[in-house]
Design an enzyme around this catalytic site. Structure first.
Site, short mmCIF file in Angstrom:
data_model
loop_
_atom_site.label_atom_id
_atom_site.label_comp_id
_atom_site.label_asym_id
_atom_site.label_seq_id
_atom_site.Cartn_x
_atom_site.Cartn_y
_atom_site.Cartn_z
N ASP A 216 0.82 -1.22 0.00
CA ASP A 216 0.00 0.00 0.00
C ASP A 216 0.85 1.26 0.00
OD1 ASP A 216 -2.33 -1.38 0.03
OD2 ASP A 216 -2.69 -1.16 2.17
N LYS B 24 -3.89 3.44 -3.04
CA LYS B 24 -4.78 3.73 -1.93
C LYS B 24 -4.24 4.78 -0.98
CE LYS B 24 -7.49 0.77 1.09
NZ LYS B 24 -7.82 1.58 2.19
N MET C 25 -7.54 8.97 9.66
CA MET C 25 -8.18 9.40 8.41
C MET C 25 -9.13 10.58 8.58
SD MET C 25 -9.00 5.70 6.71
CE MET C 25 -9.72 4.96 8.17
#
Ligand code: SAH
Length: 507
Positions: free
Chosen positions: A37, A59, A174
């Site tokens: 990732d 991502k 996030m």
């Protein structure tokens, strides 16, 4: 026998390459395929074998490179081909990493899998910002929440009223782009506006940045500093401990982006020392030397070395590669004969000195006219046989000017340079987009090689604040040769000396 395919979901840790588990390292060394990732430290990919297939799964919020369903299909397909697949995920695979979903898919497809936990950023990024996630006096429990900045995700079903009520430390992953909404919601549900908040970006890496505020000010701090993802938010009294416990950001080279120019295998000690001091290290490979297209001319010249009056070397690499061939053909240095030797530039001369060969002539400048002038001063070139040993596709001027003075010139390639295009760790990409604070040079040839890839004077025009650090006078000479000046030169001409010189300059 074909081995049975398996997928290992492996936590890569939060960023610092040292925070991978021993088990994770073992599996990377064994993998046929690694699917990684965006937040994974690419340095870890060096733990794989040369033949390992490396697949970037992307991502970072909106830049999905491989959609999740395709990714699952890929893992299944590779495993069914009998491959050992490592699915390398940032932090811990099961902490907001969709690791659970991937494992379920593997289960459904009847593919064998195992999961290796990793150190989650939700704990480690706090640690590296001087914040213990719990503390008996400041928070004896913690809640990790997703702030859902990922637009692909459904609306969060987080009960913020419950979150606000929960005691202890809160960590929001996030959530950077929704900082204001989150802070307002928590205050609306009763949290004190003066609750301490910190945000940590690129935690545990040399790029780490952190900011601080309180619930009612943090959004303004984000705005003012232009704070961006990837980052997490810590809310709670534990943030107050930063004043005492912020060991990582106090390291002497923290905040310095430093380029290491040595070749891969030589770079590690320097990189290690710089990392230990908190720097962000960019190991940048420069050029690769490959054999010349046609080695026959070189082989022929080698057999009649005695017939030449002069050999001219124009680069350290010329010396290095020529003698590699030479010692394959002969086992005695005396086979080079009584030929005189010219070296263009101090780095080239040094390389010859290392072989205990005396340099008879060293022109001061790498300009054909200057070289020819130096020869003229030395002796008449009329009818002398000269062998120029250098890179393939080199400047035509030098042999021409020597011939104009009556010399008989053989211009022979002992190597070809091809640009090093390999950028496994992403260091070149990072350097191109952000520049650096320092470039370290550990030999004259690292200067030459780096210059061949980046054009140093050009680079300094683009980044005027870029500083050059030299390990000693020979290396500095190579910089001066290019019209540049090192900002620091190590007093003791060793890796430690170089690190110390940079450290002193930063203080
Ligand atoms: N599984 C990961 C988290 C994946 S979600 C883990 O355990 O760490 C991705 C989010 O994690 C990012 O948006 C950011 O909020 C956080 N994150 C991951 N690495 C980070 C780091 N080095 N510093 C700060 N936040 C990080």
């Amino acid at each position: 026998m074909k081995s049975k395919g398996i997928v290992y979901l492996v936590g890569a840790g939060p960023g610092d390459a040292g925070l991978l588990t021993v088990r994770g390292a073992e599996l990377l060394a064994r993998a046929d395929v690694v699917v990684y990732d965006a937040l994974v430290n690419k340095e870890l990919l060096r733990r794989t074998n040369p033949g390992t297939e490396l697949i970037y799964a992307g991502k970072r919020s909106s830049d999905h490179v491989i959609p999740q369903d395709k990714l699952n299909e890929l893992l299944v397909a590779k495993a069914k081909e009998g491959k050992v697949v490592v699915r390398l995920k940032g932090g811990d695979p099961y902490v907001f990493g969709r690791g659970g979903e991937e494992a379920e898919q593997l289960f459904a497809a009847k593919v064998a899998f195992e999961v290796v936990p990793g150190i989650s950023s939700s704990i480690a990024a706090l640690t590296y910002a001087g914040i213990p996630i719990t503390h008996r006096d400041h928070g004896s429990s913690f809640t990790v929440i997703t702030g859902h900045e990922d637009p692909d995700k459904d609306e969060p079903n987080i009960d913020w009223a419950e979150v606000a009520k929960a005691p202890g430390t809160k960590v929001v992953l996030m959530g950077v782009t929704r900082t204001k909404e989150i802070a307002d919601t928590l205050m609306k549900h009763g949290m004190a506006p003066k609750t301490p908040v910190a945000m940590v970006r690129w935690g545990t890496t040399g790029r780490q940045e952190s900011i601080e505020g309180t619930l009612d000010t943090i959004a303004a701090v984000v705005e003012k500093t232009g704070f961006k993802p990837p980052a997490l938010t810590v809310i709670g009294d534990v943030v107050k401990l930063r004043g005492k416990l912020n060991w990582f950001e106090k390291r002497p080279l923290f905040g310095q982006r430093i380029v290491v120019t040595r070749t891969r295998d030589q770079a590690s000690k320097l990189s290690q020392e710089l990392l230990e001091r908190g720097a962000e290290v960019l190991e940048i490979p420069t050029i690769k030397l490959v054999p010349p297209t046609d080695a026959q001319d070189l082989a022929d010249a080698m057999l009649e070395l005695n017939s030449y009056d002069w050999i001219i070397f124009t680069s350290p690499n010329g010396v290095k590669t020529f003698f590699q061939y030479f010692f394959k053909a002969f086992d005695d240095l005396r086979d080079i004969g009584g030929v005189r030797i010219a070296a263009v530039g101090p780095a080239t001369a040094l390389k010859l000195k290392e072989l205990h060969l005396r340099v008879d002539l060293m022109p001061d400048e790498y300009v054909a006219a200057q070289i020819v002038k130096a020869f003229e001063k030395f002796e008449s070139l009329d009818n002398l046989r000269i062998l120029i040993l250098r890179a393939e596709v080199a400047n035509e001027e030098l042999p021409k000017e020597l011939e104009a003075l009556g010399a008989i010139v053989d211009d022979i390639a002992c190597y070809k340079t091809v640009p090093e295009t390999d950028d496994i760790t992403g260091a070149v990409e990072r350097f191109n987009e952000a520049g650096a604070d320092w470039i370290t040079f550990t030999s004259a040839s690292t200067v030459d090689n780096f210059h061949a890839r980046f054009d140093l004077p050009q680079l300094l025009k683009k980044y005027p604040d870029l500083k050059l650090a030299s390990i000693g006078p020979e290396t500095s000479k190579a910089l001066v040769w290019l019209g540049l000046k090192p900002s620091v030169e190590a007093k003791e001409h060793t890796i430690d000396g170089l690190v110390r010189a940079v450290e002193n300059a930063v203080k």
